[in-house]
Design an enzyme around this catalytic site. Sequence first.
Site, PDB file in Angstrom:
ATOM      1  N   HIS A  81      28.561 -97.056  44.747  1.00 50.83           N
ATOM      2  CA  HIS A  81      27.511 -97.733  43.987  1.00 50.83           C
ATOM      3  C   HIS A  81      27.788 -99.236  43.931  1.00 50.83           C
ATOM      4  O   HIS A  81      28.948 -99.659  43.985  1.00 50.83           O
ATOM      5  CB  HIS A  81      27.478 -97.229  42.538  1.00 50.83           C
ATOM      6  CG  HIS A  81      26.861 -95.875  42.355  1.00 50.83           C
ATOM      7  ND1 HIS A  81      27.489 -94.856  41.672  1.00 50.83           N
ATOM      8  CD2 HIS A  81      25.658 -95.383  42.726  1.00 50.83           C
ATOM      9  CE1 HIS A  81      26.706 -93.789  41.645  1.00 50.83           C
ATOM     10  NE2 HIS A  81      25.586 -94.081  42.278  1.00 50.83           N
TER      11      HIS A  81
ATOM     12  N   CYS B  89      30.073 -95.530  34.134  1.00 50.67           N
ATOM     13  CA  CYS B  89      29.308 -94.312  34.484  1.00 50.67           C
ATOM     14  C   CYS B  89      29.080 -93.350  33.322  1.00 50.67           C
ATOM     15  O   CYS B  89      28.131 -92.570  33.338  1.00 50.67           O
ATOM     16  CB  CYS B  89      30.044 -93.517  35.546  1.00 50.67           C
ATOM     17  SG  CYS B  89      30.826 -94.495  36.805  1.00 50.67           S
TER      18      CYS B  89
END
Length: 264
Positions: free
Chosen positions: A169, A256
């Site tokens: 990511h 996250c």
Amino acid sequence: MTAQPAFYFNRAIVRRPARSVTDGLRAVDRGAPSYEGVAAEHDAYVAALEAAGVAVEILPPLEAFPDSVFVEDPALVFSEGAVLLRPGATSRAGEAAALAPSLRAHFDTVIELPGPGFADGGDILTMPGEVMIGLSARTDRAGAEALTACLKRLGRKAQIVETPQGVLHFKTDCSLLDGETILATARLAKSGAFERYQTVIVPEGEEAAANALRVNDAVFVGADFPRTIDRLDSLGFRVVPLATGKIGKIDAGLSCMSLRWRSA
Ligand code: CIR
């Protein structure tokens, strides 16, 4: 566009890890993390959010979704509203619908990202004046453009940028430290995405430390990254080291595990 600092939070949503978290997605198999180990890291993370002044809603585990503890990926939240995203990994597709009831309870405005593209929250870095959307294996151009339109409805300006090849990511390799400073890996900083900002580069060998998390006056940093911790400490940040060794085995870091926002 709001000028409110992008790291002042008083609310967060987290989800307890499921026992199936041991089957979480990973690019390289370095062995499964134990459920107990992930749960302990998650508990410490929730305690750190609360200690930083954040009221945390804790959602129940979802056994059908091994990666559902990483609530950052299926949604995006701001003071002014939320966006339900379309996660780019097939096994995570149902996570957005599972989050919807909680988001609808917290926000008057919940926008659903229209298909056919995909976007993961891990690819989105919210700065005070813009939202950066990183293209990656999980966020494609169609998803990024659809998200740009959703953000416009929320009064937010977006910029689409590149994530280095092989990096899961965009935020695997960067995080916000303050209104004009970004903690980043050398490989991501080289891409030129941060030309308008100051950067602090994580030391070689501590690339995973780049996924830190600024929450109010604290910066959460992985406890296994002493040189990054020293550097941030010497720059005057209040560093809160948190264990990430178990979630790191399934390619996760500190941003996250929560959705964070400032509610009026
Ligand atoms: C995944 O591959 O989707 C999870 N194992 C890790 C997700 C990490 N999320 C994030 O960086 N925002």
